[in-house]
Design a protein around this motif. Structure first.
Motif, PDB file in Angstrom:
ATOM      1  N   ILE A  39       4.715   4.728  -4.753  1.00  0.00           N
ATOM      2  CA  ILE A  39       3.492   4.006  -5.098  1.00  0.00           C
ATOM      3  C   ILE A  39       2.309   4.665  -4.379  1.00  0.00           C
ATOM      4  O   ILE A  39       2.361   4.884  -3.176  1.00  0.00           O
ATOM      5  CB  ILE A  39       3.577   2.518  -4.659  1.00  0.00           C
ATOM      6  CG1 ILE A  39       4.888   1.890  -5.130  1.00  0.00           C
ATOM      7  CG2 ILE A  39       2.371   1.736  -5.156  1.00  0.00           C
ATOM      8  CD1 ILE A  39       5.054   1.771  -6.603  1.00  0.00           C
ATOM      9  N   PRO A  40       1.239   5.003  -5.120  1.00  0.00           N
ATOM     10  CA  PRO A  40       0.070   5.603  -4.470  1.00  0.00           C
ATOM     11  C   PRO A  40      -0.654   4.603  -3.567  1.00  0.00           C
ATOM     12  O   PRO A  40      -0.439   3.397  -3.675  1.00  0.00           O
ATOM     13  CB  PRO A  40      -0.821   5.992  -5.651  1.00  0.00           C
ATOM     14  CG  PRO A  40      -0.395   5.079  -6.754  1.00  0.00           C
ATOM     15  CD  PRO A  40       1.069   4.844  -6.553  1.00  0.00           C
ATOM     16  N   LYS A  41      -1.514   5.108  -2.717  1.00  0.00           N
ATOM     17  CA  LYS A  41      -2.217   4.270  -1.734  1.00  0.00           C
ATOM     18  C   LYS A  41      -2.999   3.140  -2.386  1.00  0.00           C
ATOM     19  O   LYS A  41      -3.107   2.046  -1.847  1.00  0.00           O
ATOM     20  CB  LYS A  41      -3.183   5.135  -0.914  1.00  0.00           C
ATOM     21  CG  LYS A  41      -2.482   5.970   0.136  1.00  0.00           C
ATOM     22  CD  LYS A  41      -2.917   5.549   1.539  1.00  0.00           C
ATOM     23  CE  LYS A  41      -2.183   6.322   2.616  1.00  0.00           C
ATOM     24  NZ  LYS A  41      -1.295   5.492   3.403  1.00  0.00           N
TER      25      LYS A  41
ATOM     26  N   GLU B 186       4.737  -6.914   5.999  1.00  0.00           N
ATOM     27  CA  GLU B 186       4.507  -5.936   4.931  1.00  0.00           C
ATOM     28  C   GLU B 186       5.526  -4.807   4.916  1.00  0.00           C
ATOM     29  O   GLU B 186       5.260  -3.730   4.388  1.00  0.00           O
ATOM     30  CB  GLU B 186       3.051  -5.417   4.977  1.00  0.00           C
ATOM     31  CG  GLU B 186       2.065  -6.568   4.834  1.00  0.00           C
ATOM     32  CD  GLU B 186       0.641  -6.163   4.540  1.00  0.00           C
ATOM     33  OE1 GLU B 186       0.358  -4.962   4.544  1.00  0.00           O
ATOM     34  OE2 GLU B 186      -0.184  -7.075   4.301  1.00  0.00           O
ATOM     35  N   ARG B 187       6.692  -5.075   5.497  1.00  0.00           N
ATOM     36  CA  ARG B 187       7.759  -4.070   5.370  1.00  0.00           C
ATOM     37  C   ARG B 187       8.231  -3.963   3.923  1.00  0.00           C
ATOM     38  O   ARG B 187       8.691  -2.910   3.492  1.00  0.00           O
ATOM     39  CB  ARG B 187       8.934  -4.439   6.272  1.00  0.00           C
ATOM     40  CG  ARG B 187       8.631  -4.191   7.736  1.00  0.00           C
ATOM     41  CD  ARG B 187       9.885  -4.278   8.573  1.00  0.00           C
ATOM     42  NE  ARG B 187       9.563  -4.229   9.986  1.00  0.00           N
ATOM     43  CZ  ARG B 187      10.426  -4.491  10.945  1.00  0.00           C
ATOM     44  NH1 ARG B 187      11.665  -4.813  10.637  1.00  0.00           N
ATOM     45  NH2 ARG B 187      10.078  -4.412  12.206  1.00  0.00           N
TER      46      ARG B 187
ATOM     47  N   ILE C  80       6.281  -4.171   1.313  1.00  0.00           N
ATOM     48  CA  ILE C  80       5.315  -3.312   0.619  1.00  0.00           C
ATOM     49  C   ILE C  80       5.587  -1.847   0.953  1.00  0.00           C
ATOM     50  O   ILE C  80       5.576  -0.979   0.084  1.00  0.00           O
ATOM     51  CB  ILE C  80       3.872  -3.699   1.004  1.00  0.00           C
ATOM     52  CG1 ILE C  80       3.584  -5.148   0.580  1.00  0.00           C
ATOM     53  CG2 ILE C  80       2.867  -2.752   0.391  1.00  0.00           C
ATOM     54  CD1 ILE C  80       2.193  -5.637   0.930  1.00  0.00           C
TER      55      ILE C  80
ATOM     56  N   ASN D  90       2.881  -7.544  -3.379  1.00  0.00           N
ATOM     57  CA  ASN D  90       1.742  -7.788  -2.515  1.00  0.00           C
ATOM     58  C   ASN D  90       1.988  -9.059  -1.712  1.00  0.00           C
ATOM     59  O   ASN D  90       2.880  -9.836  -2.026  1.00  0.00           O
ATOM     60  CB  ASN D  90       0.477  -7.946  -3.369  1.00  0.00           C
ATOM     61  CG  ASN D  90      -0.757  -7.448  -2.640  1.00  0.00           C
ATOM     62  OD1 ASN D  90      -0.732  -7.259  -1.424  1.00  0.00           O
ATOM     63  ND2 ASN D  90      -1.836  -7.257  -3.368  1.00  0.00           N
TER      64      ASN D  90
ATOM     65  N   ALA E 224       6.808   1.001  -1.627  1.00  0.00           N
ATOM     66  CA  ALA E 224       5.996   2.202  -1.822  1.00  0.00           C
ATOM     67  C   ALA E 224       6.837   3.459  -1.624  1.00  0.00           C
ATOM     68  O   ALA E 224       6.738   4.418  -2.392  1.00  0.00           O
ATOM     69  CB  ALA E 224       4.818   2.190  -0.855  1.00  0.00           C
TER      70      ALA E 224
ATOM     71  N   GLY F  64      -2.364   1.645  -5.159  1.00  0.00           N
ATOM     72  CA  GLY F  64      -1.582   0.786  -6.043  1.00  0.00           C
ATOM     73  C   GLY F  64      -0.646  -0.155  -5.306  1.00  0.00           C
ATOM     74  O   GLY F  64      -0.564  -0.141  -4.086  1.00  0.00           O
TER      75      GLY F  64
END
Lengths: 250, 122
Positions: A94-96, A82-83, A85, A102, A89, A98
């Protein structure tokens, strides 16, 4: 009865008696079987692009953008660290709640050793973008130059039609912007500033995300998608949106 | 003497499950990338390895201590260090294949440790 059949079989009528019409009909049947008449889709030696876009020879014209941005995912390299993602962000604020990209997880209980597969997903920047079609205010649209599906935040009225239309669940409502937000291949934050990679592609430690211009025969995305020996597919081809995010393994 | 022997046997029975519990369990690494699962059960019980197959040569007894090492990464594994000592394609599947066999990912990490996912992904 059986004797009659054997008798009939022995009486081969030969080919001399066949009319030209009958011969032609027989040949056509053969062509149908070998797939020549089915656009080559039955016994195809051409890569998946042909199926996604058009018949051979035409597909170059079917990359209508210059550059035509595209991404190839090497599915089996993804380890869901998830690096991507996190980088997305941080880059695109990007808010938490959103996401612009993915990672999906698929369980394969019968798998040998490996029983899980991860699948990175993001906006497919479809050539036939359903989101842009249903948007009543043209707040989301295809960039005419590079084909990126973009958002004009000021025009968005938050009706969420685009979320319903998107076959890839690539959109979320951003409460701070009070508009729908989505991946733009980092156009605002990176590409327009001269950086040639998206944040997610740069952050991936495993080389899953290959980003580039699919209309350029020298680019890696072009070479991988057009490589006959490589199996390449798209997600939900039945949606008919002609997506620009391709998947492969290895 | 007999009583002592009986006691030792009994102790052995009692100690066995304790020992099994003490064989390390699951270890979830989060460095250098989050979500790598090492299962003692599949290595000790299924593959039949002894403790000293890995301890203390390849790994110290302290769980996750190894992830503080600078070279604890896939490159080292491919050069035969750490997990790569066995996962070389001969003794066990090569470390450059079947990535998600060990990489449970952030999803698996959160699920295994019961971390709340409702707060978002990042």
């Amino acid at each position: 009865m059986i004797r009659n059949l054997i008798k009939n079989k022995q009486q081969n009528e030969g080919v001399e008696a066949l009319s030209n019409d009958e011969r032609r009909h027989f040949l056509k049947m053969g062509l149908k079987l070998t797939g020549v008449f089915a656009g080559g889709s039955l016994l195809s030696l051409v890569s998946v692009v042909v199926k996604v876009y058009a018949t051979p020879g035409q597909f170059k014209d079917k990359y209508p953008y210059r550059p035509h941005y595209s991404m190839v995912m090497h599915l089996d390299y993804c380890v869901d660290c998830e690096r991507c993602i996190e980088a997305c962000a941080a880059t695109n604020d990007i808010p938490k709640y959103g996401f612009r990209t993915n990672i999906l997880e698929r369980q394969i209980p019968d798998g040998i050793d490996q029983q899980v597969e991860f699948m990175p997903v993001l906006c497919n920047h479809c050539n036939v973008a359903q989101c842009a079609r249903v948007c009543p205010t043209a707040a989301t649209y295809k960039n005419e130059q590079n084909g990126i599906v973009m958002m004009d935040v000021k025009k968005c009225i938050g009706c969420l039609s685009c979320q319903l239309a998107c076959p890839y669940n690539a959109r979320y409502f951003n409460e701070e912007k009070w508009a729908v937000d989505k991946c733009d291949f980092c156009f605002d934050t990176r590409l327009s500033k001269g950086v040639d990679l998206t944040a997610c592609a740069e952050a991936c430690p495993a080389g899953v995300r290959i980003f580039g211009d699919i209309s350029d025969p020298k680019s890696r995305v072009y070479r991988e998608v057009h490589q006959v020996s490589r199996t390449v597919w798209v997600l939900r081809p039945e949606a008919g949106t002609k997506p620009n995010v391709f998947y492969t393994r290895g | 003497m007999k009583k002592l022997l009986l006691g030792m046997i009994l102790l052995g029975f009692v100690a066995m499950p304790v020992f099994a519990d003490d064989s390390g369990g699951d270890i979830h690494y989060d460095k250098p990338v989050i979500g790598v699962l090492f299962s003692h059960a599949s290595h000790v019980e299924e593959a039949g390895l002894d403790c000293d197959s890995c301890h203390n040569d390849l790994f110290s007894m302290e769980a996750r201590a190894v992830q503080e090492e600078q070279d604890f990464n896939m490159l080292a594994l491919s050069e035969g260090r750490y997990c790569g000592a066995c996962h070389d394609g001969e003794m066990a599947f090569a470390s450059s294949t079947r990535c998600a066999s060990c990489h449970e990912g952030a999803i698996g990490f959160r699920r295994s440790l019961g971390l709340n996912d409702s707060g978002g992904r990042h």
